[in-house]
Scaffold this active site. Structure first.
Site, PDB file in Angstrom:
ATOM      1  N   ARG A 288       0.805  -1.222   0.000  1.00 13.22           N
ATOM      2  CA  ARG A 288       0.000   0.000   0.000  1.00 13.22           C
ATOM      3  C   ARG A 288       0.845   1.283   0.000  1.00 13.22           C
ATOM      4  O   ARG A 288       0.577   2.206  -0.755  1.00 13.22           O
ATOM      5  CB  ARG A 288      -0.894  -0.028   1.254  1.00 13.22           C
ATOM      6  CG  ARG A 288      -1.952   1.044   1.288  1.00 13.22           C
ATOM      7  CD  ARG A 288      -2.663   1.056   2.651  1.00 13.22           C
ATOM      8  NE  ARG A 288      -3.017  -0.237   3.168  1.00 13.22           N
ATOM      9  CZ  ARG A 288      -4.214  -0.812   3.032  1.00 13.22           C
ATOM     10  NH1 ARG A 288      -5.181  -0.195   2.401  1.00 13.22           N
ATOM     11  NH2 ARG A 288      -4.447  -2.004   3.555  1.00 13.22           N
ATOM     12  N   ARG A 324     -13.292  -1.613  -2.140  1.00 12.72           N
ATOM     13  CA  ARG A 324     -12.881  -1.348  -0.759  1.00 12.72           C
ATOM     14  C   ARG A 324     -13.973  -0.680   0.092  1.00 12.72           C
ATOM     15  O   ARG A 324     -14.134  -1.061   1.256  1.00 12.72           O
ATOM     16  CB  ARG A 324     -11.586  -0.531  -0.719  1.00 12.72           C
ATOM     17  CG  ARG A 324     -10.420  -1.221  -1.423  1.00 12.72           C
ATOM     18  CD  ARG A 324      -9.075  -0.558  -1.168  1.00 12.72           C
ATOM     19  NE  ARG A 324      -8.636  -0.755   0.197  1.00 12.72           N
ATOM     20  CZ  ARG A 324      -8.682   0.150   1.135  1.00 12.72           C
ATOM     21  NH1 ARG A 324      -9.100   1.361   0.871  1.00 12.72           N
ATOM     22  NH2 ARG A 324      -8.297  -0.137   2.356  1.00 12.72           N
ATOM     23  N   CYS A 353     -26.173  -3.182  -9.696  1.00 13.58           N
ATOM     24  CA  CYS A 353     -27.471  -3.393  -9.053  1.00 13.58           C
ATOM     25  C   CYS A 353     -27.310  -4.016  -7.680  1.00 13.58           C
ATOM     26  O   CYS A 353     -27.643  -5.191  -7.461  1.00 13.58           O
ATOM     27  CB  CYS A 353     -28.341  -4.257  -9.955  1.00 13.58           C
ATOM     28  SG  CYS A 353     -28.677  -3.408 -11.498  1.00 13.58           S
ATOM     29  N   TYR A 382      -4.838  -2.032  -3.939  1.00 14.01           N
ATOM     30  CA  TYR A 382      -6.031  -2.847  -3.700  1.00 14.01           C
ATOM     31  C   TYR A 382      -7.247  -2.283  -4.434  1.00 14.01           C
ATOM     32  O   TYR A 382      -8.373  -2.365  -3.951  1.00 14.01           O
ATOM     33  CB  TYR A 382      -6.286  -3.013  -2.186  1.00 14.01           C
ATOM     34  CG  TYR A 382      -5.060  -3.558  -1.472  1.00 14.01           C
ATOM     35  CD1 TYR A 382      -4.629  -4.859  -1.710  1.00 14.01           C
ATOM     36  CD2 TYR A 382      -4.301  -2.768  -0.605  1.00 14.01           C
ATOM     37  CE1 TYR A 382      -3.488  -5.357  -1.093  1.00 14.01           C
ATOM     38  CE2 TYR A 382      -3.160  -3.257   0.013  1.00 14.01           C
ATOM     39  CZ  TYR A 382      -2.764  -4.550  -0.233  1.00 14.01           C
ATOM     40  OH  TYR A 382      -1.636  -5.038   0.381  1.00 14.01           O
TER      41      TYR A 382
HETATM   42  N1  LLP Z   1       3.135  -9.193   3.041  1.00 11.14           N
HETATM   43  C1  LLP Z   1       2.128 -10.048   3.301  1.00 11.14           C
HETATM   44  C2  LLP Z   1       2.439 -11.408   3.702  1.00 11.14           C
HETATM   45  C3  LLP Z   1       0.794  -9.618   3.187  1.00 11.14           C
HETATM   46  O1  LLP Z   1      -0.192 -10.475   3.459  1.00 11.14           O
HETATM   47  C4  LLP Z   1       0.511  -8.287   2.789  1.00 11.14           C
HETATM   48  C5  LLP Z   1      -0.868  -7.811   2.661  1.00 11.14           C
HETATM   49  C6  LLP Z   1       1.603  -7.440   2.512  1.00 11.14           C
HETATM   50  C7  LLP Z   1       2.889  -7.916   2.649  1.00 11.14           C
HETATM   51  C8  LLP Z   1       1.409  -6.012   2.065  1.00 11.14           C
HETATM   52  O2  LLP Z   1       0.747  -5.280   3.028  1.00 11.14           O
HETATM   53  P1  LLP Z   1       0.611  -3.686   2.909  1.00 11.14           P
HETATM   54  O3  LLP Z   1       1.985  -3.102   2.983  1.00 11.14           O
HETATM   55  O4  LLP Z   1      -0.043  -3.396   1.612  1.00 11.14           O
HETATM   56  O5  LLP Z   1      -0.240  -3.323   4.058  1.00 11.14           O
HETATM   57  N2  LLP Z   1      -7.175  -5.669   0.500  1.00 11.14           N
HETATM   58  C9  LLP Z   1      -6.897  -4.977   1.755  1.00 11.14           C
HETATM   59  C10 LLP Z   1      -5.473  -5.180   2.212  1.00 11.14           C
HETATM   60  C11 LLP Z   1      -5.093  -6.638   2.352  1.00 11.14           C
HETATM   61  C12 LLP Z   1      -3.635  -6.838   2.696  1.00 11.14           C
HETATM   62  C13 LLP Z   1      -3.259  -8.271   2.638  1.00 11.14           C
HETATM   63  N3  LLP Z   1      -1.887  -8.559   2.892  1.00 11.14           N
HETATM   64  C14 LLP Z   1      -7.248  -3.509   1.574  1.00 11.14           C
HETATM   65  O6  LLP Z   1      -7.759  -3.143   0.525  1.00 11.14           O
HETATM   66  O7  LLP Z   1      -7.076  -2.720   2.497  1.00 11.14           O
END
Ligand code: LLP
Length: 431
Positions: A288, A324, A353, A382
Protein backbone atom coordinates in the site's frame (compact mmCIF):
# COMPACT_ATOMS: atom_id res chain seq x y z
CA UNK A 1 7.89 12.62 9.32
CA UNK A 2 4.47 12.56 7.72
CA UNK A 3 3.84 11.91 4.09
CA UNK A 4 2.46 15.42 3.72
CA UNK A 5 6.03 16.36 2.89
CA UNK A 6 5.86 14.38 -0.30
CA UNK A 7 4.00 15.24 -3.46
CA UNK A 8 1.26 12.81 -4.28
CA UNK A 9 1.39 13.61 -7.96
CA UNK A 10 -2.19 14.93 -8.17
CA UNK A 11 -2.38 18.72 -8.12
CA UNK A 12 -4.78 21.38 -9.28
CA UNK A 13 -2.99 24.72 -8.81
CA UNK A 14 -6.37 26.40 -8.61
CA UNK A 15 -7.58 24.74 -11.82
CA UNK A 16 -8.73 21.30 -12.87
CA UNK A 17 -7.01 18.30 -11.29
CA UNK A 18 -3.98 16.96 -13.13
CA UNK A 19 -1.77 13.93 -12.63
CA UNK A 20 1.78 15.24 -12.80
CA UNK A 21 1.79 17.21 -16.07
CA UNK A 22 -1.30 15.64 -17.60
CA UNK A 23 -4.82 17.00 -17.02
CA UNK A 24 -7.15 14.19 -15.94
CA UNK A 25 -9.81 15.53 -18.30
CA UNK A 26 -7.47 14.89 -21.25
CA UNK A 27 -7.02 11.27 -20.13
CA UNK A 28 -10.76 10.79 -19.69
CA UNK A 29 -11.43 12.18 -23.16
CA UNK A 30 -8.81 10.00 -24.81
CA UNK A 31 -9.18 6.77 -22.84
CA UNK A 32 -12.72 6.92 -21.51
CA UNK A 33 -13.95 6.27 -18.00
CA UNK A 34 -13.79 4.62 -15.58
CA UNK A 35 -10.00 4.51 -15.64
CA UNK A 36 -7.31 4.04 -13.04
CA UNK A 37 -4.63 6.71 -13.36
CA UNK A 38 -1.25 6.21 -11.69
CA UNK A 39 1.55 8.69 -11.10
CA UNK A 40 4.93 7.04 -11.73
CA UNK A 41 6.68 9.91 -9.94
CA UNK A 42 4.68 9.28 -6.78
CA UNK A 43 5.55 5.58 -6.78
CA UNK A 44 9.24 6.46 -7.09
CA UNK A 45 8.94 9.15 -4.41
CA UNK A 46 7.34 6.74 -1.91
CA UNK A 47 10.03 4.12 -2.47
CA UNK A 48 12.74 6.76 -2.15
CA UNK A 49 11.20 8.07 1.09
CA UNK A 50 11.18 4.57 2.56
CA UNK A 51 14.73 3.89 1.42
CA UNK A 52 15.83 7.18 2.97
CA UNK A 53 14.78 6.17 6.49
CA UNK A 54 16.45 2.76 6.09
CA UNK A 55 19.85 4.15 5.14
CA UNK A 56 22.60 2.24 6.87
CA UNK A 57 20.40 -0.75 7.80
CA UNK A 58 21.12 -3.89 5.75
CA UNK A 59 17.74 -4.42 4.11
CA UNK A 60 15.82 -5.12 0.94
CA UNK A 61 12.40 -3.76 -0.02
CA UNK A 62 10.28 -6.45 -1.68
CA UNK A 63 7.20 -4.71 -3.06
CA UNK A 64 4.03 -6.73 -2.34
CA UNK A 65 2.54 -7.28 -5.80
CA UNK A 66 -0.86 -7.98 -4.36
CA UNK A 67 -1.41 -4.24 -3.87
CA UNK A 68 -1.12 -3.54 -7.59
CA UNK A 69 0.28 -6.08 -10.02
CA UNK A 70 -0.21 -4.14 -13.25
CA UNK A 71 2.80 -4.65 -15.48
CA UNK A 72 3.39 -0.93 -16.06
CA UNK A 73 3.43 -0.25 -12.32
CA UNK A 74 5.74 -3.21 -11.66
CA UNK A 75 8.18 -1.91 -14.22
CA UNK A 76 8.37 1.43 -12.44
CA UNK A 77 9.13 -0.29 -9.15
CA UNK A 78 11.65 -2.69 -10.61
CA UNK A 79 13.47 0.10 -12.42
CA UNK A 80 13.53 2.06 -9.16
CA UNK A 81 15.30 -0.85 -7.48
CA UNK A 82 12.60 -2.70 -5.54
CA UNK A 83 12.44 -6.47 -5.22
CA UNK A 84 9.11 -8.35 -5.26
CA UNK A 85 6.94 -10.23 -2.78
CA UNK A 86 4.52 -12.68 -4.40
CA UNK A 87 1.75 -14.86 -2.98
CA UNK A 88 0.76 -17.04 -5.92
CA UNK A 89 2.06 -18.66 -9.05
CA UNK A 90 0.28 -15.92 -11.00
CA UNK A 91 2.09 -13.19 -9.10
CA UNK A 92 5.38 -15.04 -9.56
CA UNK A 93 4.66 -15.11 -13.28
CA UNK A 94 3.78 -11.41 -13.33
CA UNK A 95 6.90 -10.49 -11.34
CA UNK A 96 9.13 -12.40 -13.72
CA UNK A 97 7.41 -10.93 -16.79
CA UNK A 98 8.16 -7.50 -15.30
CA UNK A 99 11.82 -8.46 -15.12
CA UNK A 100 12.31 -9.14 -11.41
CA UNK A 101 15.18 -11.60 -11.01
CA UNK A 102 14.20 -14.74 -9.06
CA UNK A 103 16.82 -13.84 -6.47
CA UNK A 104 14.83 -10.62 -5.90
CA UNK A 105 11.55 -12.44 -5.26
CA UNK A 106 10.19 -13.78 -1.97
CA UNK A 107 7.22 -16.16 -1.98
CA UNK A 108 4.58 -15.95 0.78
CA UNK A 109 1.04 -17.19 1.28
CA UNK A 110 -0.91 -19.48 3.60
CA UNK A 111 -2.04 -22.04 1.03
CA UNK A 112 0.47 -22.39 -1.78
CA UNK A 113 -0.17 -25.33 -4.11
CA UNK A 114 2.37 -28.00 -5.01
CA UNK A 115 2.50 -26.61 -8.55
CA UNK A 116 3.13 -23.07 -7.32
CA UNK A 117 5.85 -24.28 -4.96
CA UNK A 118 7.53 -26.26 -7.72
CA UNK A 119 7.47 -23.20 -9.98
CA UNK A 120 9.10 -21.13 -7.24
CA UNK A 121 11.73 -23.82 -6.56
CA UNK A 122 12.58 -24.15 -10.26
CA UNK A 123 12.74 -20.38 -10.66
CA UNK A 124 15.12 -20.20 -7.70
CA UNK A 125 13.35 -17.53 -5.66
CA UNK A 126 15.23 -15.93 -2.80
CA UNK A 127 13.14 -17.51 -0.04
CA UNK A 128 9.89 -19.41 0.32
CA UNK A 129 8.17 -18.50 3.57
CA UNK A 130 6.47 -21.57 5.02
CA UNK A 131 3.25 -21.30 6.98
CA UNK A 132 2.73 -24.82 8.36
CA UNK A 133 4.44 -28.12 9.10
CA UNK A 134 2.49 -29.62 6.20
CA UNK A 135 3.87 -27.06 3.79
CA UNK A 136 7.38 -27.64 5.13
CA UNK A 137 7.01 -31.37 4.41
CA UNK A 138 5.72 -30.68 0.90
CA UNK A 139 8.54 -28.27 0.06
CA UNK A 140 11.14 -30.67 1.48
CA UNK A 141 9.80 -33.44 -0.78
CA UNK A 142 9.55 -31.21 -3.87
CA UNK A 143 13.03 -29.82 -3.29
CA UNK A 144 14.50 -33.33 -2.94
CA UNK A 145 12.69 -34.30 -6.12
CA UNK A 146 14.24 -31.37 -7.95
CA UNK A 147 17.65 -32.13 -6.47
CA UNK A 148 17.84 -28.72 -4.84
CA UNK A 149 18.50 -27.20 -1.45
CA UNK A 150 15.74 -24.62 -1.10
CA UNK A 151 16.07 -21.52 1.09
CA UNK A 152 13.03 -21.28 3.32
CA UNK A 153 11.78 -18.99 6.05
CA UNK A 154 9.13 -19.63 8.64
CA UNK A 155 6.21 -17.26 8.83
CA UNK A 156 5.52 -17.06 12.51
CA UNK A 157 2.30 -15.73 13.97
CA UNK A 158 3.64 -13.45 16.71
CA UNK A 159 0.20 -13.27 18.34
CA UNK A 160 -0.08 -9.55 18.92
CA UNK A 161 -3.12 -7.30 18.84
CA UNK A 162 -2.91 -4.73 16.07
CA UNK A 163 -4.80 -1.50 15.59
CA UNK A 164 -6.20 -0.89 12.13
CA UNK A 165 -9.55 -0.10 10.59
CA UNK A 166 -10.94 -3.51 9.78
CA UNK A 167 -10.60 -7.03 11.20
CA UNK A 168 -10.20 -8.44 7.68
CA UNK A 169 -6.76 -6.87 7.38
CA UNK A 170 -5.17 -7.93 10.64
CA UNK A 171 -3.25 -11.16 10.38
CA UNK A 172 -0.97 -11.61 13.38
CA UNK A 173 -3.38 -12.25 16.22
CA UNK A 174 -3.65 -15.53 18.13
CA UNK A 175 -5.87 -17.94 16.22
CA UNK A 176 -5.49 -16.21 12.82
CA UNK A 177 -5.08 -18.50 9.83
CA UNK A 178 -1.70 -17.01 8.97
CA UNK A 179 1.69 -18.30 9.97
CA UNK A 180 2.88 -20.92 12.40
CA UNK A 181 1.59 -20.39 15.95
CA UNK A 182 4.38 -18.98 18.10
CA UNK A 183 4.48 -22.02 20.40
CA UNK A 184 4.88 -24.42 17.46
CA UNK A 185 7.54 -22.44 15.60
CA UNK A 186 10.54 -23.95 17.38
CA UNK A 187 9.41 -27.48 16.62
CA UNK A 188 8.82 -26.75 12.93
CA UNK A 189 12.18 -24.97 12.73
CA UNK A 190 13.93 -28.00 14.26
CA UNK A 191 12.26 -30.26 11.73
CA UNK A 192 13.23 -27.98 8.83
CA UNK A 193 16.80 -27.64 10.07
CA UNK A 194 17.17 -31.43 9.90
CA UNK A 195 16.12 -31.68 6.23
CA UNK A 196 18.95 -31.87 3.71
CA UNK A 197 16.77 -30.38 0.95
CA UNK A 198 15.88 -27.28 2.98
CA UNK A 199 17.97 -24.43 4.32
CA UNK A 200 16.37 -22.39 7.08
CA UNK A 201 17.40 -18.85 6.19
CA UNK A 202 14.96 -16.68 8.06
CA UNK A 203 11.87 -15.84 10.02
CA UNK A 204 8.93 -13.92 8.62
CA UNK A 205 5.94 -12.03 9.99
CA UNK A 206 3.17 -9.85 8.64
CA UNK A 207 0.88 -8.64 11.39
CA UNK A 208 -1.61 -6.66 9.34
CA UNK A 209 -2.17 -3.89 6.87
CA UNK A 210 -2.78 -0.14 7.32
CA UNK A 211 -1.30 -0.38 10.83
CA UNK A 212 -2.30 2.72 12.80
CA UNK A 213 0.42 2.32 15.38
CA UNK A 214 3.77 0.58 15.52
CA UNK A 215 3.49 -0.78 19.09
CA UNK A 216 2.22 -4.23 18.13
CA UNK A 217 4.61 -4.36 15.19
CA UNK A 218 7.57 -3.65 17.48
CA UNK A 219 6.31 -6.18 20.01
CA UNK A 220 6.08 -8.78 17.24
CA UNK A 221 9.64 -8.01 16.13
CA UNK A 222 10.80 -8.59 19.72
CA UNK A 223 9.04 -11.97 19.80
CA UNK A 224 10.68 -13.02 16.55
CA UNK A 225 14.07 -11.81 17.76
CA UNK A 226 13.68 -13.91 20.91
CA UNK A 227 12.73 -16.96 18.86
CA UNK A 228 15.70 -16.37 16.58
CA UNK A 229 18.06 -16.21 19.55
CA UNK A 230 16.65 -19.45 20.91
CA UNK A 231 16.99 -21.18 17.55
CA UNK A 232 20.59 -20.08 17.17
CA UNK A 233 21.43 -21.24 20.68
CA UNK A 234 19.60 -24.56 20.69
CA UNK A 235 19.94 -25.55 17.05
CA UNK A 236 23.54 -24.58 16.34
CA UNK A 237 23.24 -25.63 12.69
CA UNK A 238 20.86 -22.72 12.14
CA UNK A 239 23.23 -20.12 13.60
CA UNK A 240 25.07 -19.82 10.31
CA UNK A 241 22.03 -20.05 8.00
CA UNK A 242 19.53 -17.78 9.76
CA UNK A 243 20.38 -14.44 8.20
CA UNK A 244 17.05 -12.93 7.14
CA UNK A 245 14.28 -11.32 9.16
CA UNK A 246 11.25 -10.49 7.00
CA UNK A 247 8.92 -8.00 8.67
CA UNK A 248 6.15 -8.08 6.06
CA UNK A 249 4.19 -5.00 5.03
CA UNK A 250 1.55 -2.96 6.80
CA UNK A 251 2.70 0.66 6.49
CA UNK A 252 -0.36 2.90 6.42
CA UNK A 253 -1.28 5.77 4.13
CA UNK A 254 -3.56 8.72 4.85
CA UNK A 255 -6.87 8.20 3.08
CA UNK A 256 -8.08 11.62 4.20
CA UNK A 257 -10.50 10.56 6.91
CA UNK A 258 -8.42 11.86 9.79
CA UNK A 259 -5.95 8.99 9.45
CA UNK A 260 -2.32 9.86 9.83
CA UNK A 261 -0.35 7.91 7.27
CA UNK A 262 3.00 6.35 7.99
CA UNK A 263 5.46 7.73 10.47
CA UNK A 264 8.41 6.66 8.37
CA UNK A 265 11.03 7.90 10.80
CA UNK A 266 9.55 5.80 13.59
CA UNK A 267 9.24 2.83 11.27
CA UNK A 268 12.88 3.23 10.28
CA UNK A 269 13.79 3.12 13.96
CA UNK A 270 11.89 -0.14 14.50
CA UNK A 271 13.64 -1.67 11.50
CA UNK A 272 17.02 -0.41 12.71
CA UNK A 273 16.35 -2.00 16.11
CA UNK A 274 15.24 -5.24 14.45
CA UNK A 275 18.60 -5.40 12.74
CA UNK A 276 20.49 -4.48 15.91
CA UNK A 277 18.65 -7.17 17.90
CA UNK A 278 19.30 -9.95 15.40
CA UNK A 279 22.16 -9.02 13.09
CA UNK A 280 19.88 -10.11 10.25
CA UNK A 281 19.35 -8.46 6.91
CA UNK A 282 15.84 -7.05 7.13
CA UNK A 283 13.34 -7.77 4.36
CA UNK A 284 10.30 -5.53 4.03
CA UNK A 285 7.15 -6.18 2.01
CA UNK A 286 5.30 -2.89 1.67
CA UNK A 287 2.43 -2.79 -0.80
CA UNK A 288 0.00 0.00 0.00
CA UNK A 289 2.66 2.54 1.01
CA UNK A 290 4.29 2.47 -2.39
CA UNK A 291 1.25 2.67 -4.65
CA UNK A 292 -1.96 3.73 -2.85
CA UNK A 293 -1.54 7.49 -3.10
CA UNK A 294 -0.10 7.18 -6.59
CA UNK A 295 -3.49 6.17 -8.00
CA UNK A 296 -6.97 7.53 -8.53
CA UNK A 297 -10.05 6.00 -10.05
CA UNK A 298 -11.30 8.50 -12.61
CA UNK A 299 -15.02 8.31 -13.26
CA UNK A 300 -17.73 10.35 -14.95
CA UNK A 301 -21.07 11.41 -13.50
CA UNK A 302 -23.94 9.71 -15.30
CA UNK A 303 -26.95 10.99 -13.37
CA UNK A 304 -28.02 13.05 -10.42
CA UNK A 305 -31.12 12.26 -8.45
CA UNK A 306 -32.79 12.89 -5.14
CA UNK A 307 -34.40 10.15 -3.13
CA UNK A 308 -35.77 10.34 0.40
CA UNK A 309 -34.18 13.74 0.89
CA UNK A 310 -30.79 12.43 -0.18
CA UNK A 311 -28.74 13.64 -3.13
CA UNK A 312 -27.26 10.89 -5.28
CA UNK A 313 -24.44 11.21 -7.75
CA UNK A 314 -24.42 8.12 -9.96
CA UNK A 315 -21.04 7.60 -11.62
CA UNK A 316 -19.79 5.15 -14.23
CA UNK A 317 -17.38 3.31 -11.89
CA UNK A 318 -18.87 0.62 -9.69
CA UNK A 319 -18.07 -1.71 -6.83
CA UNK A 320 -16.66 -4.11 -9.42
CA UNK A 321 -13.94 -1.52 -10.11
CA UNK A 322 -13.18 -0.55 -6.49
CA UNK A 323 -14.63 -2.79 -3.81
CA UNK A 324 -12.88 -1.35 -0.76
CA UNK A 325 -15.76 0.89 0.43
CA UNK A 326 -18.40 -1.84 0.68
CA UNK A 327 -15.96 -4.61 1.62
CA UNK A 328 -14.08 -2.86 4.43
CA UNK A 329 -16.14 0.27 4.95
CA UNK A 330 -13.01 1.96 3.64
CA UNK A 331 -12.84 5.70 3.08
CA UNK A 332 -11.68 7.12 -0.25
CA UNK A 333 -11.72 10.89 -0.64
CA UNK A 334 -13.95 11.97 -3.52
CA UNK A 335 -13.21 15.10 -5.53
CA UNK A 336 -14.54 16.73 -8.66
CA UNK A 337 -11.87 17.16 -11.33
CA UNK A 338 -13.05 20.69 -12.17
CA UNK A 339 -12.50 23.22 -9.39
CA UNK A 340 -15.52 24.42 -7.46
CA UNK A 341 -16.89 25.20 -4.02
CA UNK A 342 -18.73 22.40 -2.24
CA UNK A 343 -22.42 23.06 -2.71
CA UNK A 344 -23.77 19.58 -2.34
CA UNK A 345 -23.65 16.76 0.17
CA UNK A 346 -24.20 13.57 -1.77
CA UNK A 347 -24.02 9.82 -1.84
CA UNK A 348 -21.67 8.84 -4.62
CA UNK A 349 -22.75 5.49 -6.01
CA UNK A 350 -22.13 3.24 -9.00
CA UNK A 351 -24.35 1.60 -11.61
CA UNK A 352 -24.17 -1.94 -10.20
CA UNK A 353 -27.47 -3.39 -9.05
CA UNK A 354 -26.61 -3.67 -5.36
CA UNK A 355 -27.11 -1.29 -2.46
CA UNK A 356 -23.51 -2.07 -1.56
CA UNK A 357 -22.38 -0.33 -4.71
CA UNK A 358 -21.35 2.94 -3.10
CA UNK A 359 -18.16 4.97 -2.82
CA UNK A 360 -19.22 7.30 -0.04
CA UNK A 361 -22.20 8.85 1.68
CA UNK A 362 -22.54 12.42 2.91
CA UNK A 363 -19.72 13.69 0.72
CA UNK A 364 -19.31 17.39 0.02
CA UNK A 365 -18.94 18.12 -3.70
CA UNK A 366 -19.32 21.02 -6.10
CA UNK A 367 -22.67 20.97 -7.92
CA UNK A 368 -21.58 18.28 -10.39
CA UNK A 369 -23.72 17.52 -13.43
CA UNK A 370 -23.93 14.54 -15.76
CA UNK A 371 -20.73 14.36 -17.82
CA UNK A 372 -18.54 15.90 -15.10
CA UNK A 373 -15.47 14.03 -13.90
CA UNK A 374 -14.85 12.83 -10.38
CA UNK A 375 -11.93 11.02 -8.80
CA UNK A 376 -11.73 8.53 -5.97
CA UNK A 377 -8.38 9.24 -4.39
CA UNK A 378 -5.80 6.87 -2.92
CA UNK A 379 -6.96 4.04 -5.15
CA UNK A 380 -3.60 2.81 -6.40
CA UNK A 381 -3.47 -0.06 -3.90
CA UNK A 382 -6.03 -2.85 -3.70
CA UNK A 383 -8.08 -1.16 -6.43
CA UNK A 384 -7.68 -2.65 -9.89
CA UNK A 385 -6.27 -5.88 -8.46
CA UNK A 386 -9.50 -6.54 -6.59
CA UNK A 387 -11.75 -5.60 -9.50
CA UNK A 388 -14.14 -8.05 -11.13
CA UNK A 389 -16.54 -8.37 -14.03
CA UNK A 390 -19.62 -8.37 -11.81
CA UNK A 391 -22.72 -7.27 -13.71
CA UNK A 392 -20.73 -8.18 -16.86
CA UNK A 393 -18.86 -4.93 -16.61
CA UNK A 394 -15.61 -4.82 -18.59
CA UNK A 395 -12.69 -3.93 -16.35
CA UNK A 396 -11.45 -0.34 -16.41
CA UNK A 397 -8.48 0.90 -18.40
CA UNK A 398 -5.28 1.68 -16.49
CA UNK A 399 -3.11 4.65 -17.36
CA UNK A 400 0.40 5.45 -16.20
CA UNK A 401 1.51 9.07 -16.15
CA UNK A 402 5.18 10.00 -16.09
CA UNK A 403 5.88 13.72 -16.22
CA UNK A 404 3.90 15.18 -19.07
CA UNK A 405 3.37 11.88 -20.85
CA UNK A 406 0.91 9.08 -20.27
CA UNK A 407 0.45 5.55 -21.54
CA UNK A 408 -2.42 3.09 -21.40
CA UNK A 409 -0.76 0.23 -19.53
CA UNK A 410 -3.88 -1.92 -19.52
CA UNK A 411 -6.58 -1.34 -22.08
CA UNK A 412 -10.23 -1.32 -21.15
CA UNK A 413 -11.78 -4.77 -21.49
CA UNK A 414 -14.20 -5.30 -24.35
CA UNK A 415 -17.44 -7.28 -24.41
CA UNK A 416 -15.51 -9.97 -26.30
CA UNK A 417 -13.04 -10.14 -23.42
CA UNK A 418 -15.98 -10.98 -21.17
CA UNK A 419 -16.68 -14.12 -23.20
CA UNK A 420 -13.07 -14.98 -24.03
CA UNK A 421 -12.70 -17.97 -21.73
CA UNK A 422 -16.11 -19.44 -22.25
CA UNK A 423 -16.82 -22.34 -24.51
CA UNK A 424 -20.02 -21.59 -26.37
CA UNK A 425 -20.31 -25.14 -27.69
CA UNK A 426 -18.75 -27.30 -24.99
CA UNK A 427 -17.80 -30.90 -25.60
CA UNK A 428 -19.79 -33.06 -23.20
CA UNK A 429 -17.84 -35.84 -21.56
CA UNK A 430 -18.86 -38.64 -19.26
CA UNK A 431 -16.71 -39.77 -16.39
N1 LLP B 1 3.13 -9.19 3.04
C1 LLP B 1 2.13 -10.05 3.30
C2 LLP B 1 2.44 -11.41 3.70
C3 LLP B 1 0.79 -9.62 3.19
O1 LLP B 1 -0.19 -10.47 3.46
C4 LLP B 1 0.51 -8.29 2.79
C5 LLP B 1 -0.87 -7.81 2.66
C6 LLP B 1 1.60 -7.44 2.51
C7 LLP B 1 2.89 -7.92 2.65
C8 LLP B 1 1.41 -6.01 2.06
O2 LLP B 1 0.75 -5.28 3.03
P1 LLP B 1 0.61 -3.69 2.91
O3 LLP B 1 1.98 -3.10 2.98
O4 LLP B 1 -0.04 -3.40 1.61
O5 LLP B 1 -0.24 -3.32 4.06
N2 LLP B 1 -7.18 -5.67 0.50
C9 LLP B 1 -6.90 -4.98 1.76
C10 LLP B 1 -5.47 -5.18 2.21
C11 LLP B 1 -5.09 -6.64 2.35
C12 LLP B 1 -3.64 -6.84 2.70
C13 LLP B 1 -3.26 -8.27 2.64
N3 LLP B 1 -1.89 -8.56 2.89
C14 LLP B 1 -7.25 -3.51 1.57
O6 LLP B 1 -7.76 -3.14 0.53
O7 LLP B 1 -7.08 -2.72 2.50
Amino acid sequence: MGQGLLTDGFTRAGGPLACEGVPLAAIADAVGTPAYVYSAGTVRARLAALEAVLAGVPHRVHYALKANGTHGVLQVLRAAGAGADVVSGGELYRARRAGFAPSDIVFDGPGKSADELREAIRAGVRVINLESQGEAELVAALAADEGRVVPVGLRVNPEVTVENFHAYISTGEAGDKFGIPLDDAFGVAAWVAGRPSLRLVGLHMHVGSQLDTLGAFDEAVAKLAALLARLRAELPATAATLTLLDLGGGLPVAYGDGDRGADLEAYGEVVRRAHARTGCEILLEPGRLLVAEAGVLLTRVRYRKRSGGRDYVIVDAGMNDLIRPPLYDAFHAIEAVAPGEAALVASVVGPVCESGDFFGHGRPLPPVAPGDLIVLRTAGAYGSVMSSNYNARPRAAEVLVDGDRYAVVRRRESYEDLMRLENESPTWRSA
